[in-house]
Design an enzyme around this catalytic site. Sequence first.
Site, PDB file in Angstrom:
ATOM      1  N   LYS A  46      32.700   6.009  11.796  1.00 34.23           N
ATOM      2  CA  LYS A  46      34.013   6.408  12.323  1.00 34.23           C
ATOM      3  C   LYS A  46      34.513   5.515  13.465  1.00 34.23           C
ATOM      4  O   LYS A  46      34.928   4.392  13.216  1.00 34.23           O
ATOM      5  CB  LYS A  46      33.976   7.884  12.694  1.00 34.23           C
ATOM      6  CG  LYS A  46      33.587   8.715  11.428  1.00 34.23           C
ATOM      7  CD  LYS A  46      34.003  10.130  11.476  1.00 34.23           C
ATOM      8  CE  LYS A  46      33.396  10.902  10.319  1.00 34.23           C
ATOM      9  NZ  LYS A  46      34.320  11.376   9.338  1.00 34.23           N
ATOM     10  N   TYR A  76      26.649  17.996   7.217  1.00 31.73           N
ATOM     11  CA  TYR A  76      26.993  17.019   6.179  1.00 31.73           C
ATOM     12  C   TYR A  76      26.534  15.642   6.630  1.00 31.73           C
ATOM     13  O   TYR A  76      26.797  15.242   7.766  1.00 31.73           O
ATOM     14  CB  TYR A  76      28.501  17.014   5.930  1.00 31.73           C
ATOM     15  CG  TYR A  76      28.945  16.007   4.887  1.00 31.73           C
ATOM     16  CD1 TYR A  76      28.583  16.151   3.554  1.00 31.73           C
ATOM     17  CD2 TYR A  76      29.726  14.902   5.239  1.00 31.73           C
ATOM     18  CE1 TYR A  76      28.988  15.225   2.591  1.00 31.73           C
ATOM     19  CE2 TYR A  76      30.139  13.980   4.287  1.00 31.73           C
ATOM     20  CZ  TYR A  76      29.769  14.143   2.962  1.00 31.73           C
ATOM     21  OH  TYR A  76      30.168  13.235   2.019  1.00 31.73           O
ATOM     22  N   ASP A 130      22.405  12.369  13.456  1.00 36.89           N
ATOM     23  CA  ASP A 130      23.560  11.840  12.740  1.00 36.89           C
ATOM     24  C   ASP A 130      24.770  11.993  13.656  1.00 36.89           C
ATOM     25  O   ASP A 130      25.357  13.066  13.756  1.00 36.89           O
ATOM     26  CB  ASP A 130      23.753  12.600  11.416  1.00 36.89           C
ATOM     27  CG  ASP A 130      24.943  12.056  10.628  1.00 36.89           C
ATOM     28  OD1 ASP A 130      25.666  11.195  11.166  1.00 36.89           O
ATOM     29  OD2 ASP A 130      25.135  12.508   9.479  1.00 36.89           O
TER      30      ASP A 130
END
Length: 429
Positions: free
Chosen positions: A269, A146, A241
């Site tokens: 994050k 994702y 990523d």
Amino acid sequence: MRTNRQRSAALMERSRKIFPGGVNSPVRSFRSVGGDPVVFSHGQGKYLTDVDGQTYVDFCGSWGPLILGYSHPAVVEAVQRQASRAFTFGAPSEEEVLLAEKIQSWIPGLEMMRFVSSGTEATMSAIRVARAATGRHKFVKFEGCYHGHADCLLVKAGSGLATLGQASSAGVPEGCVQDTITGVFNSTQAIEEIFAQWGNDIAAVIVEPMAANMGLVLPANGFLQTLRRLCTAHGSVLIFDEVMTGFRVARGGAAEAFGVQPDLWTFGKILGGGLPAAAYGGRRSVMEHVAPLGRAYQAGTLSGNPLAMAAGLATLEEMDRQKAFDVLENLGKILDSAVQSRLAQAMRDGKVAYVRKSSFFCFFFGTKTLPQNFAEVAACDMNLFNKIYHGWLDAGIYMGPSGYEVGFLSTQHTADDLQRLVSVIAENL
Ligand code: PMP
């Protein structure tokens, strides 16, 4: 038992009238595990408290950012100090320089970077700059990875080795995904074939170097090295990523943990310490294509937001001060032993499989072997996961509500928390 969720239920009823599915991000809706979401009131350290006043030990950490737990005093103090100075300037500030330099000191090879506000923005922008730098359109992603919800990244593979662009969301026109090629995670053969077919048209390969959005799937030996070799050979940009893995799997992220250097990274994050911040960056020769130096446009009203910068910097500084990676690895080993002592037989029987890397952990149910790609994850027993999920909730343990998510250790957890986490599984198998 945490069964009194009356206020939660009442708030969800109101939420459903305003928000699609009652939520502001789909996975929060509990569609996957069933039942009503818990509505939270506040967090402190490792604890979350719901609006009915019940507490939970939290292993979700707002999906990763809260590696120091909730409201760590050092982070709160940094945010309060900044809040009294300015929430936002929309102009350069010292805070963004301080955080960027701190990040650079953790991530060798990150020569230039740009702050954005979400992981989605970071990956979308990284793809754009890779396309600008190479003058090519196609890129490769892997099924089950994702990368946020930008149109061109909302693609999953069909059956077979690799498929060209088939959107996995309504509202994404074919034109947006026609240049997205989907590979199979951990299959070197599949990526070799993709490069054999489209090699000189591929602008980028984007990958979660350790996949953490299909449970936890570690890279097989040689997989990341193959991506590196193919990208170098074909002049394609390798993008790691690391929105999940950055600042969590090791000080230098997955690039350090697995010994492979990408051309570009994306982060999020932990970088914002729980406030909205993310970044993309990497080789200067690629990043010089970003406006205003180059012609790849990318901008943001709140990019480099000083409150988020202060929270991120305080988080990274506190992690250094606490030697967080040592603390987390020790906790991880305690979790490993708890699993060994309570679940060894169940693992031999193929009821549950367990994987941990640093502060990431994951249980797969109904399998003897650890899944290596999305198809193998999807074949696991999600009904059993859902049963155990509610067992955790009733025992006062909060995890991300889906069998495709990972658990996160924070520096606040204790051996007792880990024993309880495993006990609930043993009791519900
Ligand atoms: N990349 C990865 C690896 C992620 O895990 C996520 C979010 N979980 C994103 C990108 C998107 O980040 P955001 O939700 O901040 O847009």
